[in-house]
Design an enzyme around this catalytic site. Structure first.
Site, PDB file in Angstrom:
ATOM      1  N   ARG A 186      46.008  51.056  37.178  1.00  0.00           N
ATOM      2  CA  ARG A 186      45.312  50.660  38.409  1.00  0.00           C
ATOM      3  C   ARG A 186      46.021  51.247  39.623  1.00  0.00           C
ATOM      4  O   ARG A 186      47.227  51.513  39.573  1.00  0.00           O
ATOM      5  CB  ARG A 186      45.328  49.126  38.522  1.00  0.00           C
ATOM      6  CG  ARG A 186      44.737  48.433  37.322  1.00  0.00           C
ATOM      7  CD  ARG A 186      45.264  46.986  37.234  1.00  0.00           C
ATOM      8  NE  ARG A 186      44.998  46.409  35.912  1.00  0.00           N
ATOM      9  CZ  ARG A 186      44.020  45.557  35.641  1.00  0.00           C
ATOM     10  NH1 ARG A 186      43.230  45.140  36.605  1.00  0.00           N
ATOM     11  NH2 ARG A 186      43.838  45.109  34.425  1.00  0.00           N
ATOM     12  N   ASP A 256      43.388  46.542  42.612  1.00  0.00           N
ATOM     13  CA  ASP A 256      43.804  46.300  41.219  1.00  0.00           C
ATOM     14  C   ASP A 256      42.620  46.409  40.262  1.00  0.00           C
ATOM     15  O   ASP A 256      42.796  46.254  39.056  1.00  0.00           O
ATOM     16  CB  ASP A 256      44.475  44.925  41.084  1.00  0.00           C
ATOM     17  CG  ASP A 256      43.571  43.788  41.551  1.00  0.00           C
ATOM     18  OD1 ASP A 256      42.988  43.911  42.626  1.00  0.00           O
ATOM     19  OD2 ASP A 256      43.454  42.782  40.822  1.00  0.00           O
ATOM     20  N   ASN A 257      41.436  46.660  40.801  1.00  0.00           N
ATOM     21  CA  ASN A 257      40.268  46.806  39.929  1.00  0.00           C
ATOM     22  C   ASN A 257      39.764  48.247  39.881  1.00  0.00           C
ATOM     23  O   ASN A 257      38.655  48.512  39.434  1.00  0.00           O
ATOM     24  CB  ASN A 257      39.150  45.861  40.363  1.00  0.00           C
ATOM     25  CG  ASN A 257      39.417  44.426  39.897  1.00  0.00           C
ATOM     26  OD1 ASN A 257      40.256  44.195  39.028  1.00  0.00           O
ATOM     27  ND2 ASN A 257      38.711  43.476  40.470  1.00  0.00           N
ATOM     28  N   ASP A 266      36.409  45.846  34.527  1.00  0.00           N
ATOM     29  CA  ASP A 266      36.673  44.495  34.998  1.00  0.00           C
ATOM     30  C   ASP A 266      35.443  43.874  35.649  1.00  0.00           C
ATOM     31  O   ASP A 266      35.294  43.863  36.869  1.00  0.00           O
ATOM     32  CB  ASP A 266      37.869  44.461  35.961  1.00  0.00           C
ATOM     33  CG  ASP A 266      38.509  43.075  35.970  1.00  0.00           C
ATOM     34  OD1 ASP A 266      38.034  42.196  35.229  1.00  0.00           O
ATOM     35  OD2 ASP A 266      39.478  42.861  36.725  1.00  0.00           O
TER      36      ASP A 266
HETATM   37  P1  AMP Z   1      40.538  39.373  38.521  1.00  0.00           P
HETATM   38  O1  AMP Z   1      39.880  38.561  39.581  1.00  0.00           O
HETATM   39  O2  AMP Z   1      40.066  39.055  37.107  1.00  0.00           O
HETATM   40  O3  AMP Z   1      40.514  40.845  38.791  1.00  0.00           O
HETATM   41  O4  AMP Z   1      42.057  38.912  38.521  1.00  0.00           O
HETATM   42  C1  AMP Z   1      42.900  38.932  39.654  1.00  0.00           C
HETATM   43  C2  AMP Z   1      44.263  38.434  39.255  1.00  0.00           C
HETATM   44  O5  AMP Z   1      44.214  37.053  38.866  1.00  0.00           O
HETATM   45  C3  AMP Z   1      44.908  39.159  38.084  1.00  0.00           C
HETATM   46  O6  AMP Z   1      46.289  39.161  38.270  1.00  0.00           O
HETATM   47  C4  AMP Z   1      44.521  38.282  36.921  1.00  0.00           C
HETATM   48  O7  AMP Z   1      45.376  38.464  35.816  1.00  0.00           O
HETATM   49  C5  AMP Z   1      44.670  36.889  37.531  1.00  0.00           C
HETATM   50  N1  AMP Z   1      43.842  35.892  36.851  1.00  0.00           N
HETATM   51  C6  AMP Z   1      42.501  35.728  36.947  1.00  0.00           C
HETATM   52  N2  AMP Z   1      42.094  34.683  36.186  1.00  0.00           N
HETATM   53  C7  AMP Z   1      43.200  34.167  35.592  1.00  0.00           C
HETATM   54  C8  AMP Z   1      43.440  33.079  34.692  1.00  0.00           C
HETATM   55  N3  AMP Z   1      42.453  32.304  34.237  1.00  0.00           N
HETATM   56  N4  AMP Z   1      44.713  32.851  34.305  1.00  0.00           N
HETATM   57  C9  AMP Z   1      45.714  33.629  34.747  1.00  0.00           C
HETATM   58  N5  AMP Z   1      45.560  34.647  35.593  1.00  0.00           N
HETATM   59  C10 AMP Z   1      44.316  34.927  36.017  1.00  0.00           C
HETATM   60 MG    MG Z   2      40.980  42.431  37.904  1.00  0.00          MG
END
Ligand code: AMP
Ligand code: MG
Length: 480
Positions: A186, A256-257, A266
């Protein structure tokens, strides 16, 4: 072990050492119900012959694949979320599990979502909801069918836990998902090492990316970091254009995406457009519409600027800036290519190409022509004229607001018009994936564990993929 000769392990990321990731343990789950297995891609990477027990061992318990990474690794990254820098993130519910070579010798990652807590979970449970997994399958399959360079959802197991989420009726069902994509590198990985002032680590990543992920950068003269940025910028411009031509709103274009390979991945709160609407926003929490449909190219550009900032620790500033300045030009070319590709017609190579794209979008908006149907009805231009005019949308195509677009379409040469002989094109309407459709697929699963609508839709999407045949691998990124 039932791997075929196509299985070619090559765990390169782990070989970079401990500065980039942390070894982690997968969660243990009470149940293992296989809900999705990507047979086509399993065969492609030599895992098509795994029996049920082997699948479960590797894609539910994450037992290491032979000669691959000995332990799963949570990748270290930061990122800008909605333009605010967040140094707290990283692989919080996923890890890199294995790496392989595809038949073009390109590296592929198997990464997870919902596989348990890691040092980056913060207060999160490290889990994924079943609905989230189903949505990821739907997005990746649909985008692949529409010719978008996307991650593939490889396997989904329902895991038998009860999760609590603010955006789903809770408790809700749980799942663990494995995705296949060329890289999980990323933009935020570079940002993290810049934050900690580690040019040495960034320099190594630049070499890793050029050697294994974006080989076309090796042919660009001059500064290595600028060469990488140029390749990433071209790939990202292409991706943004492909999203636009697919009518897709990713929803969360944080740094990060986005990955250096320019793959779409993602899939959280994504949506497809009902009809063209520039301000159409996917995520309920995106109150300002920062990542609205028509702002995606600009959001990608903003993210590239952050990547350039991180790369400036090892690269030449002026060279990086002049690479960035070329992005709008790349995007302009890619948007013409992407829309003509989807329409199955040749661009003319003059100003009328851009006029056709904007004409189509305006007509979709003004006449409320469903976005997906417009491309389905007019696939291969004049070769579809009779079918389009005789379709349920035929009256709309007779409106004055469509006349100029229609004239433009008819002037263009169809590409491989024999594709129209596929049975898909005798249907009254195309498969699509607007939010109503997604919810109507999920409802029977939630209410009575009825998976029929999902299976039916995925089979329609698969037929559409074969019919459009848009997914030719585009490896030579700098040749155009
Ligand atoms: P995302 O919104 O899926 O792109 O995630 C953004 C950040 O939040 C990343 O660091 C993910 O690993 C973390 N994250 C999202 N959902 C969870 C979860 N249920 N438990 C732990 N970390 C999470
Ligand atoms: Mg993500």
């Amino acid at each position: 072990m039932s791997m075929t000769s196509r299985y070619r392990p090559d765990p390169r990321f782990a070989a970079l050492g401990d500065a980039y990731s942390d070894p982690v343990e997968p969660a243990g789950f009470p149940e293992a119900n296989l809900r999705w297995w990507n047979e086509r891609w399993a065969q492609e990477i030599g895992l098509g012959a795994l029996d049920e027990a082997e699948r479960e061992a590797h894609f539910h318990r994450f037992k290491p694949l032979p000669d691959n990474q000995p332990v799963p690794r949570a990748i270290r990254y930061h990122g800008h979320q909605f333009r605010t820098y967040n140094p707290q993130i990283g692989d919080g519910r996923g890890f890199l599990y294995a790496q392989l070579r595809d038949r073009h010798d390109r590296l592929l990652d198997l990464g997870t979502k919902g596989s348990g807590q890691t040092p980056y979970s913060r207060s999160g449970d490290g889990r994924l909801t079943l609905k989230g997994a189903v949505r990821e399958v739907l997005a990746s399959e649909m985008l692949e069918a529409l010719g978008v360079y996307t991650s593939k959802t490889f396997a989904v197991y329902e895991t038998g836990e009860q999760l609590h989420r603010g955006d789903e009726p809770s408790p809700t069902r749980s799942a663990v998902l494995t995705r296949l994509q060329h890289s999980h590198l990323r933009f935020g990985v570079f940002q993290r090492h810049a934050y900690f002032e580690r040019p040495d680590l960034i320099g190594e990543l630049v070499e890793y990316a050029i050697a294994h992920l974006v080989p076309e950068a090796a042919d660009i003269e001059g500064d290595r970091a600028a060469a990488l940025l140029e390749a990433v910028s071209r790939r990202s411009a292409r991706l943004a254009a492909q999203w636009m031509a697919a009518g897709f709103v990713h929803g969360v274009l944080n740094t990060d995406n986005l990955v250096v390979t320019g793959e779409s991945f993602d899939y959280g709160p994504w949506r497809f457009l009902p009809h063209f609407e520039p301000g159409f926003t996917a995520a309920y929490f995106d109150e300002q519409g920062l990542y609205a449909y028509a702002r995606q190219p600009e959001s990608v550009f903003w993210a590239l600027q952050q990547l350039a900032g991180a790369l400036s620790l090892v690269g030449d500033q002026d060279a990086l800036i002049s690479v960035l300045e070329a992005y709008p030009g790349h995007y302009k070319r890619e948007i013409i290519t992407a829309f003509h590709h989807r329409l199955g017609v040749e661009p003319k190579g003059d100003d009328s190409d851009g006029a056709l794209v904007s004409g189509l979008l305006n007509a979709s908006r003004e006449l409320e022509i469903p976005f997906e149907a417009l491309f389905f009805d007019w696939f291969c231009g004049e070769a579809s004229q009779e079918r389009a005019l005789g379709s349920e949308r035929g009256a709309l195509y007779g409106e004055d607001a469509f006349a100029a677009v229609q004239a433009q379409l008819l002037e263009r040469t169809p590409v491989r018009a024999e594709r129209l002989s596929h049975a898909c094109f005798s249907k009254p309407a195309p498969v699509h994936m607007t939010i109503e459709r997604v919810e109507s697929i999920w409802a029977p699963i939630a209410e009575r564990d009825d998976w029929f609508a999902l299976e039916q839709t995925l089979s329609d999407v698969s037929a559409a993929r074969a019919a459009y045949d848009l997914g030719r691998d585009r490896v030579g990124f700098l040749s155009e």
